[in-house]
Every structure is written in structure tokens, then in C-alpha cells.
Scaffold this motif. Structure first.
Motif, PDB file in Angstrom:
ATOM      1  N   PHE A  29      19.655  15.001 -19.503  1.00 18.52           N
ATOM      2  CA  PHE A  29      18.488  14.156 -19.777  1.00 18.52           C
ATOM      3  C   PHE A  29      18.410  13.001 -18.785  1.00 18.52           C
ATOM      4  N   PHE A  30      19.587  12.483 -18.354  1.00 17.53           N
ATOM      5  CA  PHE A  30      19.645  11.416 -17.363  1.00 17.53           C
ATOM      6  C   PHE A  30      20.363  11.918 -16.115  1.00 17.53           C
ATOM      7  N   THR A  31      19.977  11.396 -14.957  1.00 16.09           N
ATOM      8  CA  THR A  31      20.852  11.478 -13.795  1.00 16.09           C
ATOM      9  C   THR A  31      21.919  10.389 -13.956  1.00 16.09           C
ATOM     10  N   THR A  32      22.926  10.403 -13.093  1.00 12.82           N
ATOM     11  CA  THR A  32      23.972   9.385 -13.172  1.00 12.82           C
ATOM     12  C   THR A  32      23.391   7.988 -12.999  1.00 12.82           C
ATOM     13  N   THR A  33      22.472   7.824 -12.048  1.00 13.72           N
ATOM     14  CA  THR A  33      21.863   6.512 -11.809  1.00 13.72           C
ATOM     15  C   THR A  33      21.013   6.082 -12.997  1.00 13.72           C
ATOM     16  N   GLU A  34      20.239   7.001 -13.540  1.00  9.47           N
ATOM     17  CA  GLU A  34      19.423   6.674 -14.715  1.00  9.47           C
ATOM     18  C   GLU A  34      20.305   6.307 -15.901  1.00  9.47           C
ATOM     19  N   ALA A  35      21.422   7.027 -16.075  1.00  7.07           N
ATOM     20  CA  ALA A  35      22.344   6.713 -17.174  1.00  7.07           C
ATOM     21  C   ALA A  35      22.922   5.316 -17.013  1.00  7.07           C
ATOM     22  N   ALA A  36      23.250   4.938 -15.772  1.00 10.31           N
ATOM     23  CA  ALA A  36      23.772   3.594 -15.526  1.00 10.31           C
ATOM     24  C   ALA A  36      22.732   2.535 -15.881  1.00 10.31           C
ATOM     25  N   ALA A  37      21.471   2.783 -15.515  1.00  7.50           N
ATOM     26  CA  ALA A  37      20.398   1.829 -15.828  1.00  7.50           C
ATOM     27  C   ALA A  37      20.158   1.736 -17.327  1.00  7.50           C
ATOM     28  N   ILE A  67      25.506   7.334 -25.615  1.00 12.80           N
ATOM     29  CA  ILE A  67      24.233   7.309 -24.903  1.00 12.80           C
ATOM     30  C   ILE A  67      24.429   7.616 -23.417  1.00 12.80           C
ATOM     31  N   ILE A  68      25.421   6.958 -22.788  1.00 13.21           N
ATOM     32  CA  ILE A  68      25.625   7.133 -21.347  1.00 13.21           C
ATOM     33  C   ILE A  68      26.075   8.559 -21.018  1.00 13.21           C
ATOM     34  N   LEU A  69      27.164   8.999 -21.652  1.00 15.35           N
ATOM     35  CA  LEU A  69      27.717  10.313 -21.316  1.00 15.35           C
ATOM     36  C   LEU A  69      26.867  11.441 -21.898  1.00 15.35           C
ATOM     37  N   GLY A  70      26.333  11.222 -23.093  1.00 11.29           N
ATOM     38  CA  GLY A  70      25.475  12.256 -23.677  1.00 11.29           C
ATOM     39  C   GLY A  70      24.255  12.516 -22.823  1.00 11.29           C
ATOM     40  N   GLY A  71      23.667  11.446 -22.283  1.00 12.20           N
ATOM     41  CA  GLY A  71      22.511  11.608 -21.415  1.00 12.20           C
ATOM     42  C   GLY A  71      22.828  12.348 -20.130  1.00 12.20           C
ATOM     43  N   GLY A  79      22.359   2.458 -19.671  1.00 14.54           N
ATOM     44  CA  GLY A  79      23.529   1.807 -20.240  1.00 14.54           C
ATOM     45  C   GLY A  79      23.479   0.294 -20.081  1.00 14.54           C
ATOM     46  N   LEU A  80      23.042  -0.169 -18.915  1.00 16.16           N
ATOM     47  CA  LEU A  80      22.925  -1.608 -18.691  1.00 16.16           C
ATOM     48  C   LEU A  80      21.865  -2.218 -19.607  1.00 16.16           C
ATOM     49  N   ALA A  81      20.698  -1.569 -19.700  1.00 19.87           N
ATOM     50  CA  ALA A  81      19.634  -2.085 -20.574  1.00 19.87           C
ATOM     51  C   ALA A  81      20.100  -2.133 -22.028  1.00 19.87           C
ATOM     52  N   TYR A  82      20.802  -1.075 -22.457  1.00 19.02           N
ATOM     53  CA  TYR A  82      21.303  -1.015 -23.835  1.00 19.02           C
ATOM     54  C   TYR A  82      22.321  -2.137 -24.078  1.00 19.02           C
ATOM     55  N   LEU A 107      33.362  -0.573 -38.809  1.00 22.19           N
ATOM     56  CA  LEU A 107      32.334   0.345 -38.309  1.00 22.19           C
ATOM     57  C   LEU A 107      30.950  -0.289 -38.381  1.00 22.19           C
ATOM     58  N   ARG A 108      30.694  -1.041 -39.454  1.00 21.53           N
ATOM     59  CA  ARG A 108      29.383  -1.675 -39.591  1.00 21.53           C
ATOM     60  C   ARG A 108      29.148  -2.688 -38.467  1.00 21.53           C
ATOM     61  N   HIS A 109      30.215  -3.421 -38.109  1.00 27.99           N
ATOM     62  CA  HIS A 109      30.068  -4.408 -37.034  1.00 27.99           C
ATOM     63  C   HIS A 109      30.144  -3.771 -35.640  1.00 27.99           C
ATOM     64  N   GLY A 110      30.797  -2.590 -35.550  1.00 26.59           N
ATOM     65  CA  GLY A 110      31.027  -2.008 -34.226  1.00 26.59           C
ATOM     66  C   GLY A 110      30.193  -0.800 -33.889  1.00 26.59           C
ATOM     67  N   VAL A 111      29.271  -0.387 -34.771  1.00 23.56           N
ATOM     68  CA  VAL A 111      28.542   0.854 -34.557  1.00 23.56           C
ATOM     69  C   VAL A 111      27.713   0.826 -33.278  1.00 23.56           C
ATOM     70  N   TRP A 112      27.109  -0.334 -32.965  1.00 27.45           N
ATOM     71  CA  TRP A 112      26.285  -0.411 -31.752  1.00 27.45           C
ATOM     72  C   TRP A 112      27.143  -0.283 -30.493  1.00 27.45           C
ATOM     73  N   ALA A 113      28.334  -0.873 -30.537  1.00 32.21           N
ATOM     74  CA  ALA A 113      29.248  -0.751 -29.394  1.00 32.21           C
ATOM     75  C   ALA A 113      29.729   0.689 -29.226  1.00 32.21           C
TER      76      ALA A 113
END
Length: 420
Positions: A231-239, A222-226, A241-244, A210-216
Motif C-alpha cells: 500500500f505504501f512505498t518505503t518513502t511514503e511509509a516514512a512520511a 502502520i509503517i511495516l504493514g503499509g 509514520g512521521l505524520a502519525y 495497553l490503554r495508554h500505549g495502544v497508539w504507540a
């Protein structure tokens, strides 16, 4: 030319094994000349109109996000967490493989990306642990198909574009069938491998994973919650997610460099280069069909022959199962969804429910010979005979058909999370 001639023309050109882009261009030209304004240059104009949608930007962004995580270490870190969680279960590695595919699918949105990212690690691990070769192959291939059912899903976005359905509703509707299929596959994995030795659960190993995989693990949150929170549109969530993914892989995991980014961008460009011409022509054709009420004419013709909703849905499922064996998911959705979705509505099926059934059908097609895409990719990736790969897929196809039947009989499985 009747509306039924559209489907007949598609069938004939498919039998002649013409490229889908040629088929769609020929149909668009015929429709423009016969029903449209009689000028082929309007096809280009309709392409621009069809592609002038912000949502389309989400497709290359999700594809690039999946490519970044595949070339990074996200998949391996999720696998480590799932292995630590399931090691005490019978068939724990098989269960870990399916759960990892389900979680990674919720990040990448792609069946092939999911199967390769997870399968290249889990297949040799299961073989080394004594798992049957056919089960290991089947689990990797079937787990990979979850990439088109569990949101975010590229086929769901395509279906939403060509049928003007809500992408958020489609994503929500995919949760129930996706979880059901995951549970069914995990249960099968435990039953088939119940005699294999298990490992003792280790809280220390789980904490390290979990310590090594928490960010993954935070990526799908982040994507689905947004998206689901609004809070996000689908396109914003994709952007986002890519930045993250870029930040985590390059700065936190430190498994991603400029060369990896170059390869990820090239892979995405190749996929987009094959997809977007098809999407442009399909959307152009769709605009003309709607303008001249071709779907409504098709509804009237079919209802004159089939008066039972049950008979209709059985016949359509059989058609889609056959189509899924011959065409990729994207191709089938672009060609058939604009015609079949209005038919389904006329027989009392919600467009979103029908979309999920269509995607489930085509998901099964990923595993069905002769041209099931996951079979062909597995043939290259795992170096196994094609006959062995086909036999490995059979029990998983049966399980997926059972889930499809359950969704067709009880649509609330898909619609439980979708608002009224």
C-alpha cells in the motif's frame, strides 16, 4: 591500477585515520582520472545522478520520526506494556528491555535512538530492581543494536541504494534474524537473572498499560504493514509514520510541543548533514566503478585466489567484524557494499542474504571496542567506566556471533519471508 588497489587504497587511508569524506573524494577523483572521462567535474554530475532517487527521502523522514518519538512519550508507553507482559518471567525487566528495544527499533530504524530512548528509562529501573550492573548495561547496548537489524532500518536502505537491491526484500529478510536475535537475548536474560524475585502477573496493570500505549503500539503496524502490503512505498511509509508520530505525540499523548519539534528537526538536520555528503560521493564513485566494470574485475581477481564459497564467507565475515570495530555502519556500507556484494553473488550468495550478514556483522561492531558506537554513547549516557562497559558487552557479542553463524550456515532464516 587493479581493482584490488581500490581496497588497498581504502585500507591505507583508514590506517592514516583520514575522514571518510576525504577518502571517498580521493577515490572518486582517482577513478575518474584513471578509468573515467578524465575530468573531475564529472564527480559533481554523478553526485546529482546518484542522489536523484525518491528512496533517499525516506532516510531523513525515518530519522525525524524516530527523533519525534524519542522526545515524546512513545518509548515510555511501550516500556510500560512490556513490563506488564513480562513481570512474571525470571529476569522480566531484562526481557522487557530487549522486547521494547525490538519494538521501538521497528519504528525508529536507528540503533542510537533506540538505545537512548529505552536505555535511559530501563537501565536505572533494572539497577533499582537489583540487576547486575554489567547485565543491565549489556542488555541496553545489545538491545539498541536491534535498531539496524529490525526493519525499517537506515543501514538497510543505504545497502539497497548502493547495491540496487530491493528495500522491501531487505526489510522482509531482516525479520527472521531480528526475531531470532531477540529470542536469544531474551532467553539469556531469563537464564542469567533466574534467581531474582519475580512479580505476579496483573491483568489490570496490563489493561491500563495497553490503554495508554495502544497508539504507540500501532506505529510499527502502520509503517511495516503499509510497506509489506504494497500500500505504501518505503518513502511514503516514512512520511506516513512521521505524520502519525506528530499527531499522536502532540494531540493524543500531549507530550510534544513546538520546542520539542525544533529540537527534533535540528537533531535530524545534524545527522543528515553528516550522512548525505558521504552518500553523494559514495553513489558517484559507485556509478564510475560500475561503468568501468571494477566489481567484475575484483571478482575475477579474488576467485583466482579463493575457490571455496565457505572460505570466502568466513574471510569476509572476519573482514567485516574488523571493519565494524573501526567504522560506523553507514560508512562501512557505503565503502564496501558496492565491492563485496558482487563478490558474494559470484560465490552463490544472494545479495539480500549477504546484506543481512553484512548488517549483522556491523551490528556486532556497535558493541566491539575500541570505537563501537553503542559503547561510546553508553559511556556518555550511563556514566560508567569504559572498561566496565566493554566487559558488559562481551557475553552479548558472543550471542550475536552465534546468530551470525546461524544465518551464514542457514540463509533460509533470512529468506523465509522473501518471495522467489
Amino acid at each position: 591500477m587493479s581493482a584490488l588497489a581500490i581496497l588497498l587504497g581504502v585500507a591505507v587511508l583508514l590506517v592514516l585515520r583520514q575522514p571518510l569524506l576525504v577518502i571517498l573524494l580521493a577515490l572518486a577523483a582517482a577513478v575518474q582520472l584513471i578509468w573515467g572521462r578524465g575530468q573531475l567535474d564529472y564527480i559533481i554530475e554523478d553526485m546529482w545522478v546518484g542522489l536523484d532517487k525518491e528512496l533517499i527521502l525516506s532516510i531523513p523522514l525515518f530519522l525525524l520520526c524516530g527523533a519525534v518519538m524519542t522526545r515524546g512519550s512513545t518509548a515510555q508507553r511501550i516500556i510500560a506494556v512490556m513490563e506488564a507482559l513480562t513481570r512474571r518471567l525470571p529476569g522480566g525487566l531484562g526481557v522487557a528491555c530487549i522486547l521494547t528495544c525490538a519494538l521501538f527499533a521497528s519504528i525508529s530504524g536507528s540503533s542510537i535512538v533506540t538505545m537512548l530512548a529505552v536505555g535511559t528509562v530501563m537501565y536505572p529501573a533494572m539497577r533499582d530492581a537489583g540487576y547486575d550492573n554489567r547485565f543491565a548495561l549489556g542488555a541496553v547496548m545489545a538491545g539498541g543494536t536491534l535498531g539496524i537489524l529490525i526493519p525499517p532500518s537506515i543501514p538497510m536502505i543505504l545497502y539497497g541504494l548502493v547495491t540496487e537491491s530491493s528495500i522491501t526484500d531487505l526489510f522482509l529478510a531482516g525479520v527472521g534474524p531480528g526475531l531470532l536475535l531477540t529470542v536469544v537475548l531474551c532467553t539469556y536474560a531469563m537464564w542469567v537473572n533466574r534467581r531474582l524475585p519475580t512479580q505476579a502477573f496483573s491483568a489490570a496493570a496490563l489493561l491500563v498499560a495497553l490503554r495508554h500505549g495502544v497508539w504507540a503500539l500501532l506505529t510499527p503496524v502502520i509503517i511495516l504493514g503499509g510497506i509489506y502490503s504494497g500500500f505504501f512505498t518505503t518513502t511514503e511509509a516514512a512520511a506516513v509514520g512521521l505524520a502519525y508520530a506528530l499527531l499522536v505525540e502532540s494531540l493524543v499523548h500531549r507530550h510534544f510541543g513546538w520546542a520539542d519539534l525544533r529540537h527534533a528537526v535540528l537533531e535530524t538536520a545534524k545527522l543528515g548533514g553528516s550522512l548525505f555528503p558521504l552518500l553523494a560521493v559514495a553513489l558517484s564513485l559507485n556509478l564510475v566503478l560500475i561503468e568501468h566494470r571494477v566489481p567484475q574485475a575484483l571478482v575475477e581477481n579474488v576467485q583466482a585466489w579463493i575457490d571455496s564459497p565457505a572460505a570466502f564467507i568466513v574471510l569476509v565475515n572476519l573482514l567485516l567484524l574488523g571493519v565494524g570495530c573501526l567504522m560506523t555502519t553507514g560508512e562501512a556500507i557505503l565503502v564496501l557494499a558496492p565491492l563485496l556484494a558482487p563478490l558474494a553473488e559470484a560465490y552463490g550468495y544472494d545479495k539480500v542474504v549477504f546484506g543481512l550478514m553484512m548488517i549483522l556483522n556491523l551490528e556486532i561492531g556497535f558493541l566491539t571496542p575500541p570505537v563501537g558506537l553503542n559503547l561510546i554513547v553508553a559511556l556518555t549516557a550511563f556514566k560508567q567506566p569504559f572498561g566496565e562497559i566493554c566487559r558488559a558487552a562481551v557475553p552479548f557479542i558472543v550471542l550475536m556471533l552465534g546468530v551470525l553463524a546461524a544465518v551464514a550456515v542457514e540463509p533460509r532464516i533470512a529468506m523465509a519471508l522473501v518471495g522467489p
